[in-house]
Motif scaffolding. Structure first.
Motif, PDB file in Angstrom:
ATOM      1  N   ARG A  21       3.699 -62.046  53.843  1.00 21.36           N
ATOM      2  CA  ARG A  21       4.857 -62.551  54.592  1.00 21.36           C
ATOM      3  C   ARG A  21       5.763 -63.326  53.643  1.00 21.36           C
ATOM      4  O   ARG A  21       5.295 -64.167  52.878  1.00 21.36           O
ATOM      5  N   GLU A  49       3.631 -67.001  62.417  1.00 19.20           N
ATOM      6  CA  GLU A  49       4.857 -66.218  62.314  1.00 19.20           C
ATOM      7  C   GLU A  49       6.016 -67.047  61.783  1.00 19.20           C
ATOM      8  O   GLU A  49       6.841 -66.557  61.035  1.00 19.20           O
ATOM      9  N   ARG A  70      14.445 -55.304  51.417  1.00 15.32           N
ATOM     10  CA  ARG A  70      14.744 -56.039  52.650  1.00 15.32           C
ATOM     11  C   ARG A  70      15.403 -57.389  52.371  1.00 15.32           C
ATOM     12  O   ARG A  70      16.270 -57.831  53.132  1.00 15.32           O
ATOM     13  N   ILE A  96       9.773 -61.588  56.494  1.00 13.44           N
ATOM     14  CA  ILE A  96       9.614 -60.181  56.131  1.00 13.44           C
ATOM     15  C   ILE A  96       8.125 -59.907  55.977  1.00 13.44           C
ATOM     16  O   ILE A  96       7.437 -60.610  55.231  1.00 13.44           O
ATOM     17  N   TYR A 147      23.989 -62.439  55.033  1.00 10.06           N
ATOM     18  CA  TYR A 147      24.346 -63.860  55.034  1.00 10.06           C
ATOM     19  C   TYR A 147      25.336 -64.259  53.940  1.00 10.06           C
ATOM     20  O   TYR A 147      25.886 -65.362  53.976  1.00 10.06           O
ATOM     21  N   VAL A 183      15.513 -68.195  59.010  1.00  5.37           N
ATOM     22  CA  VAL A 183      16.147 -67.029  59.636  1.00  5.37           C
ATOM     23  C   VAL A 183      15.239 -65.830  59.836  1.00  5.37           C
ATOM     24  O   VAL A 183      15.450 -65.065  60.768  1.00  5.37           O
ATOM     25  N   GLU A 184      14.246 -65.644  58.981  1.00  5.46           N
ATOM     26  CA  GLU A 184      13.489 -64.400  59.086  1.00  5.46           C
ATOM     27  C   GLU A 184      12.191 -64.490  58.296  1.00  5.46           C
ATOM     28  O   GLU A 184      12.094 -65.239  57.325  1.00  5.46           O
ATOM     29  N   ALA A 188       9.120 -68.906  57.249  1.00  6.24           N
ATOM     30  CA  ALA A 188      10.556 -69.175  57.315  1.00  6.24           C
ATOM     31  C   ALA A 188      10.811 -70.679  57.270  1.00  6.24           C
ATOM     32  O   ALA A 188      11.767 -71.135  56.632  1.00  6.24           O
ATOM     33  N   VAL A 241      19.153 -58.820  53.704  1.00  2.00           N
ATOM     34  CA  VAL A 241      19.408 -60.150  54.269  1.00  2.00           C
ATOM     35  C   VAL A 241      20.479 -60.871  53.449  1.00  2.00           C
ATOM     36  O   VAL A 241      21.360 -61.539  54.010  1.00  2.00           O
TER      37      VAL A 241
END
Length: 149
Positions: free
Chosen positions: A14, A119, A44, A33, A52, A30-31, A123, A48
């Protein structure tokens, strides 16, 4: 003066991403991956970055607690170099020791499940890296960049 930065907390599975504004100091996760493929991760992240449109990138450098560089730090340095080539943006490496711990502390009373915390952790760790980078930059006030070489 640079304003928008994108930060990256690189992980084996991650990779967390956050964006922030150096002038306001506001940073947002924000995210995350999810991939083990270095090529897919780079692709990826570039997507992003295009979304941005930061003026610079900060990659967390996972130094050992004694300040030495291990395999993870070498991987972060390789990613930073690849991003510099792929995007043509300045890329700063910044010490990320204890950022995952700080992210865990932020989430400790969030009410999220263990899975939900997992999760979000990466981030949030990217956001902590960027906040720390901004703080170091402010402390240097026009001096050298707070990056780690």
């Amino acid at each position: 003066m640079l304003r928008r930065y994108l930060s990256i907390d690189l992980g084996d599975r991650r990779t967390g991403i956050a964006v922030g504004d150096a002038v306001s100091g506001i940073v947002n996760p924000v995210e995350v991956i999810h991939t083990t493929s270095q090529a897919e991760r780079l692709r990826r992240i570039v997507v992003v970055i295009r979304e941005y449109e930061p003026q610079a990138i900060v990659v967390g450098l996972p130094l050992n607690m004694d300040g030495t560089r291990g395999p993870a730090a070498k991987g972060a340095q390789a990613l930073a170099e690849a991003l510099g080539v792929a995007c043509g943006l300045p890329v700063h490496l910044f010490d990320e020791r204890l950022t995952s711990w700080a992210a865990d502390q932020q989430m400790s009373r969030s009410g999220l499940t263990h899975k939900g915390k997992r999760e979000l952790r990466d981030a949030l760790a990217a956001a902590v890296i960027l906040r720390d980078f901004f703080a170091a930059q402010a402390a240097n006030q026009g001096g050298e960049s707070p990056e780690v070489s």
